[in-house]
Design a protein around this motif. Structure first.
Motif, PDB file in Angstrom:
ATOM      1  N   LYS A  13      39.167  39.124  50.043  1.00  0.00           N
ATOM      2  CA  LYS A  13      37.895  39.831  49.918  1.00  0.00           C
ATOM      3  C   LYS A  13      37.591  40.239  48.482  1.00  0.00           C
ATOM      4  O   LYS A  13      36.461  40.560  48.150  1.00  0.00           O
ATOM      5  N   GLU A  14      38.624  40.258  47.643  1.00  0.00           N
ATOM      6  CA  GLU A  14      38.424  40.577  46.242  1.00  0.00           C
ATOM      7  C   GLU A  14      39.431  39.802  45.397  1.00  0.00           C
ATOM      8  O   GLU A  14      40.500  39.414  45.870  1.00  0.00           O
ATOM      9  N   VAL A  15      39.075  39.576  44.134  1.00  0.00           N
ATOM     10  CA  VAL A  15      39.946  38.819  43.244  1.00  0.00           C
ATOM     11  C   VAL A  15      41.056  39.713  42.708  1.00  0.00           C
ATOM     12  O   VAL A  15      40.961  40.934  42.759  1.00  0.00           O
ATOM     13  N   PHE A  16      42.111  39.073  42.202  1.00  0.00           N
ATOM     14  CA  PHE A  16      43.281  39.842  41.764  1.00  0.00           C
ATOM     15  C   PHE A  16      42.951  40.745  40.579  1.00  0.00           C
ATOM     16  O   PHE A  16      43.568  41.794  40.394  1.00  0.00           O
ATOM     17  N   ASP A  17      41.980  40.336  39.757  1.00  0.00           N
ATOM     18  CA  ASP A  17      41.572  41.153  38.611  1.00  0.00           C
ATOM     19  C   ASP A  17      40.186  40.668  38.191  1.00  0.00           C
ATOM     20  O   ASP A  17      40.048  39.546  37.704  1.00  0.00           O
ATOM     21  N   ASN A  18      39.189  41.510  38.356  1.00  0.00           N
ATOM     22  CA  ASN A  18      37.815  41.056  38.084  1.00  0.00           C
ATOM     23  C   ASN A  18      37.508  40.916  36.590  1.00  0.00           C
ATOM     24  O   ASN A  18      36.423  40.475  36.223  1.00  0.00           O
ATOM     25  N   GLU A  19      38.469  41.286  35.733  1.00  0.00           N
ATOM     26  CA  GLU A  19      38.308  41.065  34.299  1.00  0.00           C
ATOM     27  C   GLU A  19      39.055  39.819  33.829  1.00  0.00           C
ATOM     28  O   GLU A  19      38.908  39.402  32.680  1.00  0.00           O
ATOM     29  N   ARG A  20      39.879  39.234  34.707  1.00  0.00           N
ATOM     30  CA  ARG A  20      40.694  38.086  34.327  1.00  0.00           C
ATOM     31  C   ARG A  20      40.259  36.796  35.020  1.00  0.00           C
ATOM     32  O   ARG A  20      40.846  35.744  34.780  1.00  0.00           O
ATOM     33  N   VAL A  21      39.280  36.866  35.908  1.00  0.00           N
ATOM     34  CA  VAL A  21      38.708  35.675  36.535  1.00  0.00           C
ATOM     35  C   VAL A  21      37.423  35.352  35.793  1.00  0.00           C
ATOM     36  O   VAL A  21      36.509  36.178  35.725  1.00  0.00           O
ATOM     37  N   TYR A  22      37.368  34.145  35.208  1.00  0.00           N
ATOM     38  CA  TYR A  22      36.230  33.752  34.387  1.00  0.00           C
ATOM     39  C   TYR A  22      35.416  32.674  35.104  1.00  0.00           C
ATOM     40  O   TYR A  22      35.975  31.664  35.561  1.00  0.00           O
ATOM     41  N   LEU A  23      34.122  32.889  35.226  1.00  0.00           N
ATOM     42  CA  LEU A  23      33.218  31.916  35.846  1.00  0.00           C
ATOM     43  C   LEU A  23      32.192  31.465  34.817  1.00  0.00           C
ATOM     44  O   LEU A  23      31.544  32.300  34.177  1.00  0.00           O
TER      45      LEU A  23
END
Length: 420
Positions: free
Chosen positions: A50-60
């Motif tokens: 439901k959420e990513v492991f770290d929203n500052e470390r996943v780049y889109l």
């Protein structure tokens, strides 16, 4: 251990790893684009995350199909936009803010020496130029990484490529990597780390180093890597906006390699990979009377400022041949801005070239330069497989920016010395 083995060991909590060992390793960051991202997002939710492991470390990064030319392309981009909003992704890059991902992330300081990065794109190996372990993976693996911050990897064997001496005029990182692939073949480093070293490598700019590591995958490699030096650290410290600390690794003097190759860079010359493999390499000056219809200067391989400056140095005071469509694509918005400020865009326009917003479009036959049946292009991109940039009967010749610009002027494949 080699630099690659040291980075992997540090991230899996071991003092030592060996080639062939299966490990589960922590990720520092993760990348997806508008091709791989939507698939990864679908699998991410199917797995119950439901959420990513770290929203500052996943780049889109929306870069392949953008700006959108079709409804399907728009749908792909929207999937990333929705996911970025729902998971509060801090580093999401779209039209007007984006760039070609493998030029954008180093420019934004989002990848650092000693990092482990996986990406849903085969040319994720680019970041090895910063002394990071970076590799492309399928969208399902990317989905697992998004959710857990971990991934499994088989530790690769390493081949080392040493270039002594200094490179001649008009020779850049593209010629180094084409030379290597021409020597070892497209499977010459299959699931291996390619480590680049020597005086000539140390003298190359960061832009050229990114190019070399970018195309390690074209020799089948798991990753390409260059040990950080003063030039690397200066670049990283200038661009690092994350505030993260980093660790510099280098190979031990007694590290074991699957093979070591040594060449004299002073013997290199501008090269071209002829259809239909990156290993079908010939000196540009030896290719006679191959007429072209298009020249592309851009991509994650050669759309950086160094490449635009090289192209401009050839095009200044010249006109592209009347039968050649010449398209210049700065790799990021910042590179575009610098090209404007330096007067490079004026040179391109005066020569009769078109200048595009950042996009991967023509490289993979998406848009902004697709080839018709029987057409030929010289391109600074990284692949020249059958149908890669358009119709299956079209042909792609890979080169650096000097050759691409010279060929645009000559109307045929040309060494830069032929037009300067």
């Amino acid at each position: 251990m080699t630099i690659t083995e040291k980075i992997l060991a540090a991230h899996c909590g071991k003092d030592h790893v060996v080639p062939g060992e299966l490990i589960t390793t922590k990720l520092d960051c993760l990348l997806a684009n508008d091709v791989s991202g939507p698939i990864a997002v679908r699998e991410f939710y199917k797995m119950g995350f439901k959420e990513v492991f770290d929203n500052e470390r996943v780049y889109l990064v929306n870069d392949h199909f953008t700006p959108n030319a079709t409804i399907n392309a728009a749908t792909q981009s929207k999937a990333n936009r929705d996911f970025a909003r729902d998971c509060k992704i801090k580093n999401f890059f779209d039209v007007g803010k984006m760039g070609i991902e493998h030029a954008l992330l180093p420019e934004q300081g989002l990848v650092l020496p000693g990092d482990i990065l996986i990406g849903g794109d085969s040319h994720t190996c680019t970041y090895g130029a910063l002394g990071a372990f970076s590799t492309g993976m399928g969208s399902t693996d990317v989905a697992v990484g998004m959710g857990t911050g971990e991934i499994w990897i088989k530790v690769p064997h390493t081949k080392k490529f040493i270039f002594s001496g200094s490179c001649p005029e008009y020779v850049t990182g593209k010629d180094f990597i084409l030379y290597i692939i021409g020597k070892i073949g497209v499977d010459g480093a299959l699931y291996m780390a390619m480590e680049f070293a020597g005086q000539a490598i140390s003298e190359l700019s960061m832009d050229s180093r990114f190019t070399i590591c970018n195309m390690a995958i074209e020799a089948g490699a798991k990753n390409g890597i260059i040990a950080p030096d003063e030039k690397t650290i200066e670049y990283v410290n200038e661009h690092n906006r994350t505030g993260r600390k980093y660790t510099v690794y280098e190979s031990d003097p007694d590290a074991e390699y699957a093979a070591v190759y040594e060449w004299d860079a002073s013997q290199l010359q501008p090269l071209v990979a002829c259809p239909h493999l990156p290993s079908n390499v010939k000196p540009a000056r030896e290719i006679k009377d191959v007429r072209i219809d298009q020249s592309i200067i851009g991509s994650c391989t050669n759309g950086r400022l160094e490449d635009l400056r090289a192209a401009a140095s050839v095009l200044k005071g010249n006109k592209v041949a009347s039968n050649v469509r010449t398209i210049v694509i700065p790799a990021t918005q910042e590179i575009y801005r610098q090209a404007v400020n330096e007067g490079l865009v004026d040179i391109f326009l005066d020569a009769g070239a078109a200048v595009s917003t950042p996009t991967c479009g023509p490289c993979f036959g998406g848009h902004m330069g697709i080839l018709a049946a029987g057409e030929r292009t010289v391109s600074t991109t990284n692949r020249n497989f059958v149908g890669r940039m358009g119709h299956p009967t079209s042909e792609v010749y890979l080169s650096g920016a000097y050759v691409a610009a010279a060929s645009a002027v000559a109307g045929k494949i040309a060494d830069p010395k032929e037009v300067l």
